[in-house]
Design a protein around this motif. Sequence first.
Motif, short mmCIF file in Angstrom:
data_model
loop_
_atom_site.label_atom_id
_atom_site.label_comp_id
_atom_site.label_asym_id
_atom_site.label_seq_id
_atom_site.Cartn_x
_atom_site.Cartn_y
_atom_site.Cartn_z
N HIS A 39 38.56 45.98 70.77
CA HIS A 39 37.26 45.49 70.29
C HIS A 39 36.65 46.48 69.30
N TRP A 46 40.09 41.21 62.09
CA TRP A 46 39.05 40.41 62.71
C TRP A 46 37.70 41.12 62.60
N ALA A 49 32.49 36.96 65.06
CA ALA A 49 32.91 36.00 66.09
C ALA A 49 34.43 35.90 66.18
N LYS A 50 35.11 36.12 65.05
CA LYS A 50 36.57 36.05 65.05
C LYS A 50 37.17 37.17 65.89
N THR A 52 35.87 38.44 68.64
CA THR A 52 35.75 38.01 70.03
C THR A 52 36.83 36.99 70.38
N GLU A 53 37.13 36.12 69.43
CA GLU A 53 38.13 35.07 69.65
C GLU A 53 39.55 35.62 69.71
N MET A 54 39.85 36.65 68.90
CA MET A 54 41.23 37.08 68.70
C MET A 54 41.58 38.41 69.35
N SER A 55 40.64 39.08 69.96
CA SER A 55 40.95 40.40 70.52
C SER A 55 41.99 40.32 71.63
N TRP A 56 42.06 39.20 72.36
CA TRP A 56 43.08 39.06 73.40
C TRP A 56 44.47 39.15 72.78
N ASP A 308 35.87 35.15 79.53
CA ASP A 308 36.43 33.85 79.18
C ASP A 308 37.90 33.83 79.57
N ASN A 310 40.48 33.86 77.67
CA ASN A 310 41.27 34.81 76.88
C ASN A 310 41.30 36.19 77.51
N GLU A 311 40.17 36.62 78.05
CA GLU A 311 40.16 37.92 78.73
C GLU A 311 41.04 37.87 79.97
#
Length: 353
Positions: A39, A46, A49-50, A52-56, A308, A310-311
Amino acid sequence: MHATVIDVAPARPAAAIKGMAVIYALSALSCFLLNIVVHAAPIGPWSGAKLTEMSWLDNVTWQLLALWWALLSIVSGHYPFHRMADARLRGILTIGAAWALGWLSAKAIYWTGLGADWVFPIIGCIYFFLAFFSFTGENWIVAGFAPPRQFFILFVLIAFLTYAITNSAIRWIPAWWFPFVEMGSASTLLAYLTRGMTQPGRSFAQIGILFVVVMGALWLSGQLGLWDARLPGVGAFWTLGTYAGPAWLLWFMVACSVSYGFLIQLHNWPFTRIPMPWGGILACLFCVIAAWAITVAMLAMVGPVFADTNEALTYGYMGVHWSFLMAMLFGFGLDRPYLWRGQTNPGTWDDVE
Protein backbone atom coordinates in the motif's frame (compact mmCIF):
# COMPACT_ATOMS: atom_id res chain seq x y z
CA MET A 1 25.12 -51.45 15.92
CA HIS A 2 21.36 -51.22 16.14
CA ALA A 3 19.26 -50.70 13.04
CA THR A 4 17.16 -47.54 13.01
CA VAL A 5 13.51 -48.32 13.65
CA ILE A 6 11.19 -46.37 11.40
CA ASP A 7 7.69 -45.76 12.74
CA VAL A 8 4.70 -47.07 10.84
CA ALA A 9 1.77 -44.63 10.67
CA PRO A 10 2.93 -42.56 13.66
CA ALA A 11 0.81 -39.91 15.35
CA ARG A 12 3.02 -36.97 16.28
CA PRO A 13 0.60 -34.34 17.60
CA ALA A 14 3.15 -32.16 19.40
CA ALA A 15 5.31 -31.77 16.28
CA ALA A 16 2.23 -31.19 14.11
CA ILE A 17 0.82 -28.47 16.37
CA LYS A 18 4.20 -26.73 16.59
CA GLY A 19 4.76 -26.88 12.85
CA MET A 20 1.34 -25.57 11.90
CA ALA A 21 1.45 -22.86 14.57
CA VAL A 22 4.78 -21.56 13.26
CA ILE A 23 3.77 -21.77 9.58
CA TYR A 24 0.41 -20.06 9.87
CA ALA A 25 1.57 -17.47 12.40
CA LEU A 26 4.33 -16.51 9.97
CA SER A 27 1.75 -16.46 7.18
CA ALA A 28 -0.57 -14.07 9.03
CA LEU A 29 2.24 -11.78 10.22
CA SER A 30 4.05 -11.60 6.88
CA CYS A 31 0.79 -11.00 5.00
CA PHE A 32 -0.14 -8.18 7.37
CA LEU A 33 3.26 -6.54 6.89
CA LEU A 34 3.28 -7.13 3.13
CA ASN A 35 -0.11 -5.47 2.74
CA ILE A 36 1.25 -2.40 4.53
CA VAL A 37 4.33 -2.34 2.28
CA VAL A 38 2.47 -2.69 -1.05
CA HIS A 39 0.00 0.00 0.00
CA ALA A 40 2.85 2.36 0.84
CA ALA A 41 5.04 1.39 -2.13
CA PRO A 42 2.95 -0.38 -4.77
CA ILE A 43 4.60 -2.71 -7.26
CA GLY A 44 2.20 -1.86 -10.07
CA PRO A 45 1.45 1.68 -11.34
CA TRP A 46 -1.43 2.15 -8.93
CA SER A 47 -2.63 5.22 -7.07
CA GLY A 48 -5.81 6.42 -5.42
CA ALA A 49 -8.79 4.11 -5.70
CA LYS A 50 -6.90 1.87 -8.12
CA LEU A 51 -4.31 1.17 -5.44
CA THR A 52 -6.99 -0.08 -3.08
CA GLU A 53 -8.39 -2.27 -5.84
CA MET A 54 -5.08 -3.75 -7.01
CA SER A 55 -2.87 -3.98 -3.94
CA TRP A 56 -3.94 -7.61 -3.39
CA LEU A 57 -2.37 -8.45 -6.76
CA ASP A 58 0.92 -6.85 -5.72
CA ASN A 59 0.89 -8.93 -2.52
CA VAL A 60 0.16 -12.21 -4.30
CA THR A 61 2.59 -11.52 -7.14
CA TRP A 62 5.46 -10.75 -4.78
CA GLN A 63 4.88 -13.70 -2.46
CA LEU A 64 4.49 -16.20 -5.32
CA LEU A 65 7.55 -15.04 -7.22
CA ALA A 66 9.58 -15.06 -4.00
CA LEU A 67 8.50 -18.65 -3.35
CA TRP A 68 9.38 -19.65 -6.92
CA TRP A 69 12.93 -18.33 -6.58
CA ALA A 70 13.33 -20.14 -3.25
CA LEU A 71 12.05 -23.41 -4.73
CA LEU A 72 14.38 -23.07 -7.72
CA SER A 73 17.28 -22.73 -5.30
CA ILE A 74 16.12 -25.71 -3.23
CA VAL A 75 15.75 -28.07 -6.20
CA SER A 76 19.16 -26.90 -7.46
CA GLY A 77 20.96 -28.21 -4.41
CA HIS A 78 20.40 -24.93 -2.52
CA TYR A 79 22.50 -22.91 -4.98
CA PRO A 80 23.98 -20.31 -4.44
CA PHE A 81 24.19 -21.19 -0.75
CA HIS A 82 25.03 -24.86 -1.35
CA ARG A 83 28.46 -24.65 0.30
CA MET A 84 27.08 -23.43 3.63
CA ALA A 85 27.19 -26.03 6.40
CA ASP A 86 24.74 -24.19 8.67
CA ALA A 87 21.33 -25.20 7.32
CA ARG A 88 19.50 -22.62 9.43
CA LEU A 89 21.60 -19.72 8.17
CA ARG A 90 21.32 -21.07 4.63
CA GLY A 91 17.54 -21.10 4.97
CA ILE A 92 17.42 -17.52 6.25
CA LEU A 93 19.64 -16.30 3.41
CA THR A 94 17.57 -18.21 0.86
CA ILE A 95 14.36 -16.58 2.07
CA GLY A 96 15.95 -13.11 2.09
CA ALA A 97 17.37 -13.51 -1.42
CA ALA A 98 14.09 -14.97 -2.69
CA TRP A 99 12.04 -12.03 -1.42
CA ALA A 100 14.50 -9.59 -3.00
CA LEU A 101 14.37 -11.43 -6.34
CA GLY A 102 10.61 -11.78 -6.03
CA TRP A 103 10.21 -8.02 -5.74
CA LEU A 104 12.54 -7.38 -8.69
CA SER A 105 10.69 -9.97 -10.79
CA ALA A 106 7.32 -8.48 -9.92
CA LYS A 107 8.50 -4.96 -10.75
CA ALA A 108 10.01 -6.22 -14.03
CA ILE A 109 6.54 -7.19 -15.25
CA TYR A 110 5.67 -3.48 -15.20
CA TRP A 111 9.12 -2.10 -16.06
CA THR A 112 9.05 -4.08 -19.32
CA GLY A 113 5.60 -2.73 -20.17
CA LEU A 114 3.77 -6.05 -19.87
CA GLY A 115 1.26 -5.05 -17.21
CA ALA A 116 -1.07 -6.82 -14.80
CA ASP A 117 -2.62 -9.09 -17.44
CA TRP A 118 0.72 -10.91 -17.70
CA VAL A 119 1.09 -11.74 -14.01
CA PHE A 120 -0.81 -15.00 -13.84
CA PRO A 121 0.19 -16.28 -17.29
CA ILE A 122 3.84 -15.91 -16.23
CA ILE A 123 3.35 -17.34 -12.75
CA GLY A 124 1.22 -20.21 -14.02
CA CYS A 125 3.89 -21.21 -16.54
CA ILE A 126 6.98 -20.91 -14.34
CA TYR A 127 5.37 -23.00 -11.60
CA PHE A 128 4.13 -25.61 -14.05
CA PHE A 129 7.54 -26.13 -15.63
CA LEU A 130 9.33 -26.16 -12.26
CA ALA A 131 6.90 -28.84 -11.10
CA PHE A 132 7.27 -30.84 -14.32
CA PHE A 133 11.07 -30.84 -14.29
CA SER A 134 11.81 -30.92 -10.56
CA PHE A 135 8.86 -32.07 -8.46
CA THR A 136 6.89 -34.62 -10.47
CA GLY A 137 10.01 -34.86 -12.66
CA GLU A 138 12.49 -35.39 -9.80
CA ASN A 139 15.10 -33.23 -11.61
CA TRP A 140 15.49 -35.84 -14.35
CA ILE A 141 16.76 -33.32 -16.87
CA VAL A 142 19.62 -32.09 -14.64
CA ALA A 143 20.31 -35.25 -12.64
CA GLY A 144 23.95 -35.55 -11.62
CA PHE A 145 24.86 -31.95 -12.45
CA ALA A 146 26.50 -29.62 -9.94
CA PRO A 147 24.13 -27.13 -8.23
CA PRO A 148 25.21 -24.10 -10.32
CA ARG A 149 24.56 -25.99 -13.57
CA GLN A 150 21.23 -27.30 -12.27
CA PHE A 151 20.13 -23.77 -11.39
CA PHE A 152 21.30 -22.31 -14.71
CA ILE A 153 19.78 -25.00 -16.94
CA LEU A 154 16.45 -25.08 -15.10
CA PHE A 155 16.22 -21.29 -15.15
CA VAL A 156 16.99 -21.05 -18.88
CA LEU A 157 14.60 -23.87 -19.80
CA ILE A 158 11.76 -22.46 -17.72
CA ALA A 159 12.33 -18.90 -18.97
CA PHE A 160 12.38 -20.06 -22.61
CA LEU A 161 9.28 -22.25 -22.29
CA THR A 162 7.42 -19.53 -20.38
CA TYR A 163 8.24 -16.97 -23.07
CA ALA A 164 7.12 -19.38 -25.79
CA ILE A 165 3.81 -20.19 -24.09
CA THR A 166 2.87 -16.68 -22.96
CA ASN A 167 3.58 -15.24 -26.40
CA SER A 168 1.54 -17.88 -28.21
CA ALA A 169 -2.17 -18.57 -28.51
CA ILE A 170 -1.84 -20.95 -25.53
CA ARG A 171 -1.06 -17.92 -23.29
CA TRP A 172 -0.57 -19.88 -20.04
CA ILE A 173 -0.75 -23.23 -18.30
CA PRO A 174 -3.83 -22.90 -16.04
CA ALA A 175 -2.72 -23.01 -12.43
CA TRP A 176 -5.74 -24.92 -11.14
CA TRP A 177 -3.61 -28.08 -10.81
CA PHE A 178 -1.46 -26.60 -8.05
CA PRO A 179 -3.38 -27.61 -4.89
CA PHE A 180 -3.87 -31.07 -6.33
CA VAL A 181 -0.17 -31.60 -7.00
CA GLU A 182 0.44 -30.52 -3.40
CA MET A 183 -2.06 -33.08 -2.15
CA GLY A 184 -0.70 -35.82 -4.38
CA SER A 185 2.93 -35.10 -3.57
CA ALA A 186 2.54 -34.56 0.17
CA SER A 187 0.43 -37.70 0.56
CA THR A 188 2.75 -39.60 -1.86
CA LEU A 189 -0.37 -40.72 -3.74
CA LEU A 190 1.09 -39.59 -7.06
CA ALA A 191 4.28 -41.51 -6.35
CA TYR A 192 2.25 -44.60 -5.48
CA LEU A 193 0.12 -44.43 -8.62
CA THR A 194 3.22 -44.09 -10.82
CA ARG A 195 5.47 -46.50 -8.90
CA GLY A 196 7.96 -48.42 -10.98
CA MET A 197 7.95 -45.85 -13.78
CA THR A 198 11.10 -44.05 -14.90
CA GLN A 199 11.54 -40.40 -15.74
CA PRO A 200 10.40 -38.47 -17.68
CA GLY A 201 7.51 -40.89 -18.21
CA ARG A 202 6.60 -40.71 -14.54
CA SER A 203 6.32 -36.92 -14.70
CA PHE A 204 4.12 -37.06 -17.81
CA ALA A 205 1.90 -39.66 -16.11
CA GLN A 206 1.54 -37.57 -12.96
CA ILE A 207 0.70 -34.46 -14.98
CA GLY A 208 -1.88 -36.55 -16.86
CA ILE A 209 -3.43 -37.68 -13.58
CA LEU A 210 -3.59 -34.08 -12.41
CA PHE A 211 -5.26 -33.04 -15.67
CA VAL A 212 -8.01 -35.62 -15.15
CA VAL A 213 -8.47 -34.57 -11.52
CA VAL A 214 -8.67 -30.87 -12.43
CA MET A 215 -11.25 -31.53 -15.14
CA GLY A 216 -13.33 -33.49 -12.65
CA ALA A 217 -12.99 -30.74 -10.04
CA LEU A 218 -14.05 -28.04 -12.51
CA TRP A 219 -17.04 -30.10 -13.61
CA LEU A 220 -18.11 -30.59 -9.99
CA SER A 221 -17.55 -26.90 -9.27
CA GLY A 222 -19.81 -26.10 -12.23
CA GLN A 223 -22.53 -28.34 -10.85
CA LEU A 224 -22.28 -26.46 -7.54
CA GLY A 225 -22.55 -23.08 -9.25
CA LEU A 226 -18.96 -22.11 -8.36
CA TRP A 227 -17.52 -22.34 -11.88
CA ASP A 228 -18.93 -21.14 -15.20
CA ALA A 229 -17.56 -22.92 -18.29
CA ARG A 230 -19.24 -20.34 -20.53
CA LEU A 231 -17.15 -17.43 -19.27
CA PRO A 232 -13.92 -16.49 -21.07
CA GLY A 233 -10.72 -17.50 -19.31
CA VAL A 234 -7.13 -16.40 -19.87
CA GLY A 235 -6.56 -16.47 -23.64
CA ALA A 236 -8.63 -18.18 -26.32
CA PHE A 237 -6.85 -21.53 -26.32
CA TRP A 238 -8.28 -22.90 -23.08
CA THR A 239 -12.07 -23.22 -23.11
CA LEU A 240 -12.37 -24.15 -19.45
CA GLY A 241 -14.26 -21.05 -18.35
CA THR A 242 -13.49 -19.41 -15.04
CA TYR A 243 -14.77 -19.10 -11.48
CA ALA A 244 -18.27 -17.70 -11.09
CA GLY A 245 -17.45 -15.71 -7.96
CA PRO A 246 -14.75 -15.05 -5.36
CA ALA A 247 -15.60 -18.15 -3.27
CA TRP A 248 -13.94 -20.55 -5.72
CA LEU A 249 -10.82 -18.41 -6.10
CA LEU A 250 -10.48 -18.08 -2.33
CA TRP A 251 -10.91 -21.86 -1.97
CA PHE A 252 -8.14 -22.38 -4.54
CA MET A 253 -5.78 -20.10 -2.65
CA VAL A 254 -6.61 -21.62 0.73
CA ALA A 255 -6.22 -25.14 -0.70
CA CYS A 256 -2.74 -24.17 -1.92
CA SER A 257 -1.94 -22.94 1.59
CA VAL A 258 -3.19 -25.93 3.57
CA SER A 259 -2.69 -29.02 1.39
CA TYR A 260 1.08 -29.35 1.67
CA GLY A 261 1.16 -27.64 5.05
CA PHE A 262 -1.41 -29.84 6.77
CA LEU A 263 -0.32 -33.19 5.35
CA ILE A 264 3.41 -32.69 5.85
CA GLN A 265 3.04 -31.36 9.39
CA LEU A 266 0.57 -34.13 10.32
CA HIS A 267 2.94 -36.70 8.80
CA ASN A 268 -0.18 -37.76 6.88
CA TRP A 269 -1.70 -39.19 10.05
CA PRO A 270 -4.25 -40.75 10.45
CA PHE A 271 -4.37 -41.59 6.74
CA THR A 272 -1.09 -43.50 6.96
CA ARG A 273 -3.01 -46.17 8.87
CA ILE A 274 -4.98 -46.98 5.70
CA PRO A 275 -3.10 -48.76 2.89
CA MET A 276 -2.64 -47.01 -0.44
CA PRO A 277 -4.33 -45.88 -2.59
CA TRP A 278 -7.30 -45.33 -0.27
CA GLY A 279 -5.28 -43.67 2.47
CA GLY A 280 -3.85 -41.19 -0.02
CA ILE A 281 -7.24 -40.52 -1.58
CA LEU A 282 -8.76 -39.83 1.83
CA ALA A 283 -5.84 -37.51 2.67
CA CYS A 284 -6.55 -35.52 -0.50
CA LEU A 285 -10.28 -35.35 0.24
CA PHE A 286 -9.46 -34.14 3.73
CA CYS A 287 -7.50 -31.24 2.21
CA VAL A 288 -10.39 -30.35 -0.12
CA ILE A 289 -12.89 -30.30 2.76
CA ALA A 290 -10.58 -28.51 5.19
CA ALA A 291 -9.85 -25.82 2.60
CA TRP A 292 -13.56 -25.32 1.95
CA ALA A 293 -14.32 -25.03 5.68
CA ILE A 294 -11.59 -22.40 6.07
CA THR A 295 -12.86 -20.60 2.96
CA VAL A 296 -16.38 -20.39 4.40
CA ALA A 297 -14.96 -19.05 7.67
CA MET A 298 -12.83 -16.44 5.88
CA LEU A 299 -15.76 -15.26 3.75
CA ALA A 300 -17.72 -14.75 6.96
CA MET A 301 -14.85 -12.56 8.23
CA VAL A 302 -15.07 -10.16 5.28
CA GLY A 303 -16.23 -6.99 6.97
CA PRO A 304 -15.51 -7.79 10.62
CA VAL A 305 -11.84 -8.76 10.00
CA PHE A 306 -10.94 -8.28 6.33
CA ALA A 307 -11.68 -5.00 4.59
CA ASP A 308 -12.89 -6.84 1.51
CA THR A 309 -12.60 -10.15 -0.33
CA ASN A 310 -9.35 -9.07 -1.97
CA GLU A 311 -7.69 -8.71 1.41
CA ALA A 312 -8.97 -12.16 2.35
CA LEU A 313 -7.32 -13.51 -0.82
CA THR A 314 -3.90 -12.29 0.31
CA TYR A 315 -4.20 -14.06 3.66
CA GLY A 316 -5.64 -17.14 2.00
CA TYR A 317 -2.61 -17.49 -0.28
CA MET A 318 0.31 -16.64 2.03
CA GLY A 319 0.31 -20.05 3.71
CA VAL A 320 1.62 -21.74 0.58
CA HIS A 321 4.86 -19.77 0.90
CA TRP A 322 5.67 -20.74 4.46
CA SER A 323 4.28 -24.28 4.32
CA PHE A 324 6.87 -25.12 1.65
CA LEU A 325 9.81 -23.16 2.99
CA MET A 326 9.55 -24.12 6.66
CA ALA A 327 9.49 -27.77 5.60
CA MET A 328 12.12 -27.70 2.86
CA LEU A 329 14.56 -25.25 4.44
CA PHE A 330 14.16 -25.93 8.16
CA GLY A 331 12.86 -29.50 8.21
CA PHE A 332 9.45 -28.85 9.76
CA GLY A 333 7.50 -32.07 9.26
CA LEU A 334 10.32 -33.68 7.27
CA ASP A 335 12.87 -34.28 10.03
CA ARG A 336 11.81 -37.83 10.93
CA PRO A 337 10.97 -40.48 8.33
CA TYR A 338 7.91 -42.72 8.66
CA LEU A 339 6.09 -45.41 6.74
CA TRP A 340 2.58 -45.75 5.45
CA ARG A 341 0.95 -49.04 6.32
CA GLY A 342 2.08 -51.41 3.59
CA GLN A 343 5.13 -49.30 2.64
CA THR A 344 8.58 -50.90 2.76
CA ASN A 345 10.95 -47.93 2.60
CA PRO A 346 10.16 -44.31 3.47
CA GLY A 347 9.94 -41.90 0.58
CA THR A 348 9.38 -44.47 -2.16
CA TRP A 349 6.78 -46.87 -3.44
CA ASP A 350 8.90 -48.33 -6.21
CA ASP A 351 9.57 -51.54 -4.29
CA VAL A 352 5.88 -52.21 -3.65
CA GLU A 353 3.72 -54.21 -6.07
